[in-house]
Design a protein around this motif. Structure first.
Motif, PDB file in Angstrom:
ATOM      1  N   TRP A   1     -22.714 -56.088 -17.357  1.00  0.00           N
ATOM      2  CA  TRP A   1     -23.406 -55.332 -18.396  1.00  0.00           C
ATOM      3  C   TRP A   1     -22.932 -55.765 -19.767  1.00  0.00           C
ATOM      4  CZ3 TRP A   1     -26.748 -52.645 -15.534  1.00  0.00           C
ATOM      5  CH2 TRP A   1     -26.368 -52.318 -14.223  1.00  0.00           C
ATOM      6  N   SER A   2     -23.835 -55.841 -20.713  1.00  0.00           N
ATOM      7  CA  SER A   2     -23.454 -56.260 -22.071  1.00  0.00           C
ATOM      8  C   SER A   2     -23.395 -55.087 -23.047  1.00  0.00           C
ATOM      9  CB  SER A   2     -24.455 -57.302 -22.592  1.00  0.00           C
ATOM     10  OG  SER A   2     -25.769 -56.770 -22.614  1.00  0.00           O
ATOM     11  N   HIS A   3     -23.821 -53.902 -22.624  1.00  0.00           N
ATOM     12  CA  HIS A   3     -23.872 -52.779 -23.557  1.00  0.00           C
ATOM     13  C   HIS A   3     -22.457 -52.286 -23.915  1.00  0.00           C
ATOM     14  CE1 HIS A   3     -24.326 -50.747 -19.491  1.00  0.00           C
ATOM     15  NE2 HIS A   3     -23.180 -50.245 -19.931  1.00  0.00           N
ATOM     16  N   ARG A   4     -22.358 -51.689 -25.082  1.00  0.00           N
ATOM     17  CA  ARG A   4     -21.100 -51.079 -25.509  1.00  0.00           C
ATOM     18  C   ARG A   4     -20.880 -49.789 -24.729  1.00  0.00           C
ATOM     19  NH1 ARG A   4     -19.340 -47.229 -29.243  1.00  0.00           N
ATOM     20  NH2 ARG A   4     -17.352 -47.706 -30.266  1.00  0.00           N
ATOM     21  N   VAL A   5     -19.629 -49.513 -24.401  1.00  0.00           N
ATOM     22  CA  VAL A   5     -19.276 -48.293 -23.686  1.00  0.00           C
ATOM     23  C   VAL A   5     -18.605 -47.330 -24.668  1.00  0.00           C
ATOM     24  CG1 VAL A   5     -17.949 -47.291 -21.797  1.00  0.00           C
ATOM     25  CG2 VAL A   5     -19.001 -49.553 -21.528  1.00  0.00           C
ATOM     26  N   ALA A   6     -19.196 -46.166 -24.840  1.00  0.00           N
ATOM     27  CA  ALA A   6     -18.650 -45.164 -25.760  1.00  0.00           C
ATOM     28  C   ALA A   6     -17.457 -44.448 -25.120  1.00  0.00           C
ATOM     29  CB  ALA A   6     -19.727 -44.150 -26.128  1.00  0.00           C
ATOM     30  N   ILE A   7     -16.539 -44.009 -25.965  1.00  0.00           N
ATOM     31  CA  ILE A   7     -15.372 -43.248 -25.512  1.00  0.00           C
ATOM     32  C   ILE A   7     -15.512 -41.809 -25.993  1.00  0.00           C
ATOM     33  CG2 ILE A   7     -12.875 -42.950 -25.740  1.00  0.00           C
ATOM     34  CD1 ILE A   7     -12.686 -46.014 -26.047  1.00  0.00           C
ATOM     35  N   VAL A   8     -15.569 -40.885 -25.035  1.00  0.00           N
ATOM     36  CA  VAL A   8     -15.620 -39.452 -25.337  1.00  0.00           C
ATOM     37  C   VAL A   8     -14.218 -38.895 -25.133  1.00  0.00           C
ATOM     38  CG1 VAL A   8     -16.644 -37.230 -24.743  1.00  0.00           C
ATOM     39  CG2 VAL A   8     -18.020 -39.331 -24.585  1.00  0.00           C
ATOM     40  N   GLY A   9     -13.607 -38.388 -26.195  1.00  0.00           N
ATOM     41  CA  GLY A   9     -12.286 -37.789 -26.100  1.00  0.00           C
ATOM     42  C   GLY A   9     -12.408 -36.350 -25.628  1.00  0.00           C
ATOM     43  N   VAL A  10     -11.926 -36.070 -24.419  1.00  0.00           N
ATOM     44  CA  VAL A  10     -12.074 -34.735 -23.842  1.00  0.00           C
ATOM     45  C   VAL A  10     -10.938 -33.854 -24.366  1.00  0.00           C
ATOM     46  CG1 VAL A  10     -12.214 -33.383 -21.723  1.00  0.00           C
ATOM     47  CG2 VAL A  10     -13.227 -35.671 -21.820  1.00  0.00           C
ATOM     48  N   THR A  11     -11.282 -32.955 -25.259  1.00  0.00           N
ATOM     49  CA  THR A  11     -10.286 -32.135 -25.955  1.00  0.00           C
ATOM     50  C   THR A  11     -10.106 -30.759 -25.326  1.00  0.00           C
ATOM     51  OG1 THR A  11     -12.034 -31.576 -27.553  1.00  0.00           O
ATOM     52  CG2 THR A  11     -10.522 -33.331 -28.160  1.00  0.00           C
ATOM     53  N   LYS A  12     -10.707 -30.525 -24.185  1.00  0.00           N
ATOM     54  CA  LYS A  12     -10.542 -29.227 -23.506  1.00  0.00           C
ATOM     55  C   LYS A  12      -9.058 -29.015 -23.185  1.00  0.00           C
ATOM     56  CE  LYS A  12     -10.752 -30.473 -18.629  1.00  0.00           C
ATOM     57  NZ  LYS A  12     -11.273 -30.152 -17.304  1.00  0.00           N
ATOM     58  N   GLY A  13      -8.612 -27.790 -23.327  1.00  0.00           N
ATOM     59  CA  GLY A  13      -7.240 -27.458 -22.984  1.00  0.00           C
ATOM     60  C   GLY A  13      -6.233 -27.749 -24.075  1.00  0.00           C
ATOM     61  N   PHE A  14      -6.650 -28.474 -25.105  1.00  0.00           N
ATOM     62  CA  PHE A  14      -5.775 -28.765 -26.242  1.00  0.00           C
ATOM     63  C   PHE A  14      -6.188 -27.903 -27.426  1.00  0.00           C
ATOM     64  CE2 PHE A  14      -5.969 -32.741 -23.764  1.00  0.00           C
ATOM     65  CZ  PHE A  14      -4.620 -32.939 -23.526  1.00  0.00           C
ATOM     66  N   ASP A  15      -5.299 -27.752 -28.374  1.00  0.00           N
ATOM     67  CA  ASP A  15      -5.689 -26.994 -29.559  1.00  0.00           C
ATOM     68  C   ASP A  15      -6.561 -27.855 -30.462  1.00  0.00           C
ATOM     69  OD1 ASP A  15      -3.956 -28.663 -31.005  1.00  0.00           O
ATOM     70  OD2 ASP A  15      -2.314 -27.203 -30.985  1.00  0.00           O
TER      71      ASP A  15
END
Length: 217
Positions: free
Chosen positions: A24-38
């Motif tokens: 695959w040549s598409h860019r892969v996005a990064i989702v920062g999962v902030t659940k459980g953190f302040d």
């Protein structure tokens, strides 16, 4: 939370994702999962260049409202969604990622007309993870489109507590559905299985503790 450490971890993750061998040549996005953190984790995710943040719990997201409204990151709701919580979250959620049944499709369409959504597909048979059946996906996508929602793609959660390869068949199945339905996004892969997910065509991975450290008890 040390923001410089988070910045370094996101950069390392970006390099890791970009160097996974795949067709695959598409860019892969990064989702920062902030659940459980302040709320400080949201500051860190934005500073580190995460493409979006992900939250799982309605009340926790509401508690972080001030930070979200100050920074205005893209916010994805990635947890199992209760119909009675949708109204409270309108205005905070940019992408509803866990639509998995007709009633929740109808409620999001009612409360947030034209919203961006993903349909969640169950590939593990684990009811705790949520998701509609593979054979129900097309009908649910059609329903969401018919209700005026912007269906951007599909989402799935791989199996936990097993070898990362265990998720490959399900990831491959969801990627094939994305392509057959002509959708753009294929959200799959977390810290333990993101390499396999990227190989199979994920367009966004959802990562929490690998970026922010262990969640507080």
């Amino acid at each position: 939370m040390n923001i410089d450490e988070v910045v370094a971890r996101v950069a390392a993750l970006r390099e890791r994702v970009d160097t996974v061998e795949r067709s695959w040549s598409h860019r892969v996005a990064i989702v920062g999962v902030t659940k459980g953190f302040d709320a400080e984790a949201i500051d860190a995710a934005v500073a580190a260049g995460c493409d979006a943040i992900g939250e799982n719990y309605a009340q926790e997201m509401l508690d972080k409202r001030a930070t979200i409204e100050r920074l205005r990151p893209e916010v994805q709701f990635i947890g199992q969604l209760q119909s009675n919580k949708v109204r409270q979250l309108v205005g905070l959620v940019d992408v509803w990622c866990s639509l998995d049944r007709p009633s929740i499709v109808d409620e999001v369409a009612k409360r947030s007309a034209g919203a961006r959504v993903l349909v969640q597909v169950d590939t593990t048979g684990d009811p705790a993870k949520g998701g509609c059946g593979v054979d129900e996906t097309e009908a649910l996508v059609d329903r969401a489109i018919g209700r005026g929602l912007r269906v951007e793609g599909l989402m799935t959660v791989g199996p936990t507590g097993s070898d990362s390869e265990a998720g490959r068949p399900g990831f491959r199945q969801v990627r094939a559905l994305v392509d057959r339905l002509g959708l753009a996004e294929c959200s799959m892969g977390m810290s333990g299985d993101l390499d396999v997910a990227v190989q199979e065509g994920s367009t966004q991975v959802r990562v929490g503790t690998a970026l922010f450290g262990a969640r507080p008890r």
